[in-house]
Every structure is written in structure tokens, then in C-alpha cells.
Design a protein around this motif. Structure first.
Motif, PDB file in Angstrom:
ATOM      1  N   UNK A  51       0.758  -1.275   0.006  1.00 47.03           N
ATOM      2  CA  UNK A  51       0.112   0.035  -0.035  1.00 47.03           C
ATOM      3  C   UNK A  51       0.840   1.275   0.040  1.00 47.03           C
ATOM      4  N   UNK A  52       1.918   1.232   0.992  1.00 46.80           N
ATOM      5  CA  UNK A  52       2.583   2.464   0.997  1.00 46.80           C
ATOM      6  C   UNK A  52       3.398   2.759  -0.317  1.00 46.80           C
ATOM      7  N   UNK A  53       3.988   1.596  -1.137  1.00 45.27           N
ATOM      8  CA  UNK A  53       4.670   1.883  -2.374  1.00 45.27           C
ATOM      9  C   UNK A  53       3.450   2.518  -3.419  1.00 45.27           C
ATOM     10  N   UNK A  54       2.407   1.949  -3.485  1.00 45.08           N
ATOM     11  CA  UNK A  54       1.442   2.370  -4.348  1.00 45.08           C
ATOM     12  C   UNK A  54       1.057   3.824  -4.083  1.00 45.08           C
ATOM     13  N   UNK A  55       0.949   4.291  -2.788  1.00 43.63           N
ATOM     14  CA  UNK A  55       0.613   5.625  -2.419  1.00 43.63           C
ATOM     15  C   UNK A  55       1.618   6.552  -2.829  1.00 43.63           C
ATOM     16  N   UNK A  56       2.863   6.132  -2.269  1.00 40.49           N
ATOM     17  CA  UNK A  56       4.226   6.842  -2.754  1.00 40.49           C
ATOM     18  C   UNK A  56       4.516   7.138  -4.419  1.00 40.49           C
ATOM     19  N   UNK A  57       4.131   6.239  -5.021  1.00 45.89           N
ATOM     20  CA  UNK A  57       4.329   6.075  -6.591  1.00 45.89           C
ATOM     21  C   UNK A  57       3.394   7.229  -7.215  1.00 45.89           C
ATOM     22  N   UNK A  58       1.886   7.225  -6.822  1.00 42.29           N
ATOM     23  CA  UNK A  58       1.129   8.031  -7.251  1.00 42.29           C
ATOM     24  C   UNK A  58       1.383   9.437  -6.641  1.00 42.29           C
ATOM     25  N   UNK A  59       1.789   9.670  -5.563  1.00 43.87           N
ATOM     26  CA  UNK A  59       2.132  10.921  -4.900  1.00 43.87           C
ATOM     27  C   UNK A  59       3.470  11.427  -5.847  1.00 43.87           C
ATOM     28  N   UNK A  60       4.389  10.614  -6.422  1.00 40.93           N
ATOM     29  CA  UNK A  60       5.318  11.205  -6.951  1.00 40.93           C
ATOM     30  C   UNK A  60       4.968  11.556  -8.464  1.00 40.93           C
ATOM     31  N   UNK A  61       3.898  11.280  -8.974  1.00 41.99           N
ATOM     32  CA  UNK A  61       3.582  11.659 -10.062  1.00 41.99           C
ATOM     33  C   UNK A  61       2.385  12.946  -9.812  1.00 41.99           C
ATOM     34  N   UNK A  62       2.073  13.087  -8.618  1.00 41.62           N
ATOM     35  CA  UNK A  62       1.386  14.286  -8.532  1.00 41.62           C
ATOM     36  C   UNK A  62      -0.266  14.127  -8.133  1.00 41.62           C
ATOM     37  N   UNK A  63      -0.546  12.432  -7.815  1.00 43.23           N
ATOM     38  CA  UNK A  63      -1.845  12.256  -7.864  1.00 43.23           C
ATOM     39  C   UNK A  63      -1.927  11.970  -6.187  1.00 43.23           C
ATOM     40  N   UNK A  64      -3.004  12.181  -5.766  1.00 41.96           N
ATOM     41  CA  UNK A  64      -3.418  11.859  -4.287  1.00 41.96           C
ATOM     42  C   UNK A  64      -4.080  10.428  -4.432  1.00 41.96           C
ATOM     43  N   UNK A  65      -3.864   9.595  -3.275  1.00 40.79           N
ATOM     44  CA  UNK A  65      -4.061   8.377  -3.282  1.00 40.79           C
ATOM     45  C   UNK A  65      -4.304   7.806  -1.547  1.00 40.79           C
ATOM     46  N   UNK A  66      -5.306   7.417  -1.148  1.00 41.01           N
ATOM     47  CA  UNK A  66      -5.429   6.934   0.047  1.00 41.01           C
ATOM     48  C   UNK A  66      -6.170   5.496  -0.001  1.00 41.01           C
ATOM     49  N   UNK A  67      -5.736   4.680   1.021  1.00 41.11           N
ATOM     50  CA  UNK A  67      -6.455   3.148   0.969  1.00 41.11           C
ATOM     51  C   UNK A  67      -7.974   3.617   1.528  1.00 41.11           C
ATOM     52  N   UNK A  68      -8.707   2.798   0.737  1.00 43.65           N
ATOM     53  CA  UNK A  68     -10.312   3.031   1.156  1.00 43.65           C
ATOM     54  C   UNK A  68     -10.456   1.923   1.950  1.00 43.65           C
ATOM     55  N   UNK A  69     -11.094   2.158   3.207  1.00 44.70           N
ATOM     56  CA  UNK A  69     -11.517   1.092   4.259  1.00 44.70           C
ATOM     57  C   UNK A  69     -12.874   0.815   4.002  1.00 44.70           C
TER      58      UNK A  69
END
Length: 69
Positions: A51-69
Motif C-alpha cells: 500500500x505504501x509503495x502504491x501511495x508513494x508512486x502516485x504521489x510522485x506523479x502528483x496524484x492523491x491516493x489513500x487506502x479506502x477502508x
């Protein structure tokens, strides 16, 4: 394992780019977006995803991303 994320990805072209980048890191995963959903859902189905890697990757391209519970 299936993880679901809320994003701010708006365009199909953006989602195609991001799926390609995610597949570089998680090559045996099934990854897709549901841009019709109000949360612009990103689904990642794979055996070893971070999850952290996915969030970091999207963030590095300027996109918001959070785990949906």
C-alpha cells in the motif's frame, strides 16, 4: 489480496499511465481504475503488493491516493 484506493485521477489517459507504472513495480498484479465512481477507485489485485509503495508512486506523479477502508 485486493486493495482498494481512493484517488484524484480524472482522465482515462492518466489512469493508463499510472497502471503502466504500477505494473512495472507489481508485474503479476491485476490493476484497474473505476473513474465513474465518485472516489475514482484504484483496485490492485496481487499476491505481494505494498500500500505504501502504491501511495508513494502516485504521489510522485502528483496524484492523491489513500487506502479506502
Amino acid at each position: 489480496m485486493i486493495e482498494v484506493f481512493k484517488t484524484n485521477v480524472q482522465e482515462v489517459e492518466q489512469s493508463i499511465f499510472i497502471v503502466g507504472k504500477l505494473l512495472e513495480h507489481f508485474p503479476n498484479s491485476a490493476i484497474n481504475f473505476d473513474l465513474e465512481d465518485c472516489d475514482k477507485i484504484l483496485r490492485v489485485h496481487g499476491s505481494s503488493i505494498s500500500n505504501q509503495k502504491i501511495i508513494e508512486l502516485l504521489d510522485s506523479y502528483g496524484y492523491y491516493c489513500e487506502v479506502l477502508l
